[in-house]
Write a protein that holds these residues in place. Structure first.
Motif, mmCIF file in Angstrom:
data_model
loop_
_atom_site.group_PDB
_atom_site.id
_atom_site.type_symbol
_atom_site.label_atom_id
_atom_site.label_comp_id
_atom_site.label_asym_id
_atom_site.label_seq_id
_atom_site.Cartn_x
_atom_site.Cartn_y
_atom_site.Cartn_z
ATOM 1 N N ARG A 86 -40.447 15.331 -2.383
ATOM 2 C CA ARG A 86 -41.630 14.646 -2.925
ATOM 3 C C ARG A 86 -41.571 14.696 -4.443
ATOM 4 N N LEU A 87 -41.530 13.524 -5.064
ATOM 5 C CA LEU A 87 -41.385 13.422 -6.509
ATOM 6 C C LEU A 87 -42.647 12.796 -7.081
ATOM 7 N N GLY A 88 -43.352 13.563 -7.932
ATOM 8 C CA GLY A 88 -44.557 13.043 -8.564
ATOM 9 C C GLY A 88 -44.197 12.150 -9.738
ATOM 10 N N ILE A 89 -44.878 10.998 -9.843
ATOM 11 C CA ILE A 89 -44.639 10.080 -10.957
ATOM 12 C C ILE A 89 -45.982 9.660 -11.533
ATOM 13 N N ILE A 90 -45.943 9.118 -12.758
ATOM 14 C CA ILE A 90 -47.164 8.574 -13.354
ATOM 15 C C ILE A 90 -47.218 7.093 -13.005
ATOM 16 N N GLU A 91 -48.375 6.666 -12.494
ATOM 17 C CA GLU A 91 -48.475 5.350 -11.834
ATOM 18 C C GLU A 91 -48.006 4.176 -12.697
ATOM 19 N N ASP A 121 -52.190 10.538 -14.617
ATOM 20 C CA ASP A 121 -51.783 10.918 -15.976
ATOM 21 C C ASP A 121 -50.935 12.189 -15.942
ATOM 22 N N GLN A 122 -50.480 12.603 -17.136
ATOM 23 C CA GLN A 122 -49.549 13.726 -17.272
ATOM 24 C C GLN A 122 -50.179 15.046 -16.813
ATOM 25 N N GLU A 123 -51.490 15.211 -17.084
ATOM 26 C CA GLU A 123 -52.127 16.500 -16.753
ATOM 27 C C GLU A 123 -52.163 16.695 -15.234
ATOM 28 N N SER A 124 -52.574 15.666 -14.514
ATOM 29 C CA SER A 124 -52.644 15.808 -13.055
ATOM 30 C C SER A 124 -51.256 15.952 -12.458
ATOM 31 N N LEU A 125 -50.236 15.364 -13.159
ATOM 32 C CA LEU A 125 -48.850 15.508 -12.701
ATOM 33 C C LEU A 125 -48.408 16.964 -12.785
ATOM 34 N N GLN A 126 -48.691 17.587 -13.942
ATOM 35 C CA GLN A 126 -48.335 18.993 -14.113
ATOM 36 C C GLN A 126 -49.107 19.878 -13.132
ATOM 37 N N ALA A 127 -50.377 19.546 -12.932
ATOM 38 C CA ALA A 127 -51.199 20.331 -12.003
ATOM 39 C C ALA A 127 -50.657 20.221 -10.585
ATOM 40 N N ALA A 128 -50.153 19.038 -10.220
ATOM 41 C CA ALA A 128 -49.591 18.857 -8.870
ATOM 42 C C ALA A 128 -48.340 19.693 -8.693
ATOM 43 N N LEU A 129 -47.520 19.787 -9.769
ATOM 44 C CA LEU A 129 -46.303 20.596 -9.673
ATOM 45 C C LEU A 129 -46.652 22.073 -9.550
ATOM 46 N N GLU A 130 -47.639 22.511 -10.345
ATOM 47 C CA GLU A 130 -48.005 23.921 -10.277
ATOM 48 C C GLU A 130 -48.732 24.239 -8.979
ATOM 49 N N GLY A 131 -49.496 23.272 -8.466
ATOM 50 C CA GLY A 131 -50.194 23.492 -7.204
ATOM 51 C C GLY A 131 -49.328 23.268 -5.983
ATOM 52 N N LYS A 132 -48.005 23.015 -6.190
ATOM 53 C CA LYS A 132 -47.022 22.842 -5.109
ATOM 54 C C LYS A 132 -47.353 21.664 -4.197
ATOM 55 N N GLU A 133 -48.001 20.635 -4.759
ATOM 56 C CA GLU A 133 -48.182 19.415 -3.977
ATOM 57 C C GLU A 133 -46.882 18.629 -3.898
ATOM 58 N N VAL A 134 -46.045 18.736 -4.946
ATOM 59 C CA VAL A 134 -44.782 17.998 -4.999
ATOM 60 C C VAL A 134 -43.659 18.984 -5.293
ATOM 61 N N HIS A 135 -42.417 18.569 -4.974
ATOM 62 C CA HIS A 135 -41.260 19.417 -5.265
ATOM 63 C C HIS A 135 -40.773 19.228 -6.691
ATOM 64 N N GLY A 136 -41.049 18.056 -7.266
ATOM 65 C CA GLY A 136 -40.615 17.788 -8.630
ATOM 66 C C GLY A 136 -41.449 16.683 -9.226
ATOM 67 N N ILE A 137 -41.408 16.588 -10.560
ATOM 68 C CA ILE A 137 -42.137 15.494 -11.198
ATOM 69 C C ILE A 137 -41.173 14.757 -12.111
ATOM 70 N N CYS A 138 -41.448 13.475 -12.343
ATOM 71 C CA CYS A 138 -40.598 12.626 -13.168
ATOM 72 C C CYS A 138 -41.492 11.945 -14.188
ATOM 73 N N PHE A 139 -41.152 12.084 -15.463
ATOM 74 C CA PHE A 139 -41.970 11.438 -16.504
ATOM 75 C C PHE A 139 -41.037 10.976 -17.607
ATOM 76 N N GLN A 154 -38.577 17.366 -13.657
ATOM 77 C CA GLN A 154 -38.811 18.802 -13.649
ATOM 78 C C GLN A 154 -39.066 19.209 -12.208
ATOM 79 N N THR A 155 -38.319 20.191 -11.735
ATOM 80 C CA THR A 155 -38.499 20.614 -10.347
ATOM 81 C C THR A 155 -38.762 22.108 -10.317
ATOM 82 N N ARG A 156 -39.518 22.509 -9.300
ATOM 83 C CA ARG A 156 -39.795 23.946 -9.167
ATOM 84 C C ARG A 156 -38.872 24.578 -8.138
#
Lengths: 188, 88
Positions: A86-91, A121-139, A154-156
């Motif tokens: 699961r990769l988080g992206i900014i819409e 936005d970027q803040e909710s993206l970072q929060a999703a990564l820290e909250g383990k909603e996604v495996h990685g984020i792409c920005f 960035q992946t955890r």
């Protein structure tokens, strides 16, 4: 009983029973989990046939209902929801399709699927990564003013970093090393 | 009786070989559909030849349930297919 089985009248039972280890061997040699599920369905059909031939109608029915239908469906759903990145992206800032293709390429040998999860936005993206909603984020790197925007992943999950690093075109897409070592807290 | 069953068994070996050889997921599903139908038809033929209606009823149930399992599995695989896992 053995003589009964080997006489000419019952030869077909022996011939059909041989199919059971044959199809079981086919299940074992499959590498792709989805192919193995289809093969398990074939094994279930053959097993139901063998059980019915030996007169165990109840066992054959249970094999078809539970062993084939229920277990295949549940396993298909389990495989589908676990073999995924699961990769988080900014819409509004979607990475282009060819970059996503290069991202899928190293994931394919592991039968991993790429799922994009959009965030506003970027803040909710970072929060999703820290909250383990996604495996990685792409920005995209806003600071770098180049004609083609550079993306960062960035992946955890350290294992995903191992799989992806070295396979991405660095001038378009970089991956950040997850700093902390593998502990139960930041594993999958 | 032997002849009919052996002929059906030989027909059953064709989709098994096809499922082993072909590396495309929908070809394997086709082979699965073929095998599920063929095995339940064999159960029905055996039940008629033995005049055993208990096996016959189970054969009918397996004939319908095998196709239901196929449809459920096909639906899940189709969703994965749309997500781009099985692009050539």
């Amino acid at each position: 009983m053995m003589n009964d089985l080997w006489n000419e009248e019952n030869l077909y039972i022996v011939a059909i029973a041989v199919l059971l280890p044959l199809t079981a061997g086919l299940v074992i040699v499959q590498v792709n989990p989805y192919y193995a599920l289809v093969m398990r369905g074939i094994l279930g059909a053959v097993a139901a046939l063998v059980y019915a031939l030996f007169g165990a109608a109840d066992v054959a029915l249970t094999e078809a209902l539970v062993g084939t239908m229920l277990s295949i469906t549940l396993y298909a759903i389990a495989v589908r929801s676990s073999l995924i990145m699961r990769l988080g992206i900014i819409e509004p800032d979607l990475p282009p399709e060819d970059l996503l293709q290069t991202l899928r390429q190293p994931l394919r040998p592991y039968h991993l699927r790429l799922e994009l999860v959009p965030y506003p936005d970027q803040e909710s993206l970072q929060a999703a990564l820290e909250g383990k909603e996604v495996h990685g984020i792409c920005f995209s790197q806003a600071a770098v003013k180049t004609p083609a925007p550079q993306y960062e992943i960035q992946t955890r999950v350290p294992r995903l970093y191992q799989i992806l690093s070295g396979h991405l075109p660095l001038e378009k897409m970089a991956i950040l090393n997850p700093a902390p070592p593998l502990t139960p807290a930041n594993s999958l | 009786m032997n002849g009919i069953i052996i002929a059906m068994l030989l027909a059953l070996l064709i989709p098994i070989y096809e499922a082993y050889r072909d590396s495309h997921i929908w070809q394997k599903m086709l082979a699965f559909a073929s095998i599920a139908t063929k095995t339940s038809m064999m159960i029905l033929v055996v039940s008629v030849l033995r005049d055993d209606w208990m096996i016959g009823v189970v054969g009918v149930l397996i004939l319908s349930v095998g196709n239901a399992a196929l449809m459920l599995l096909a639906h899940v695989i189709k969703r994965s297919d749309e997500a781009g896992l099985y692009e050539p």
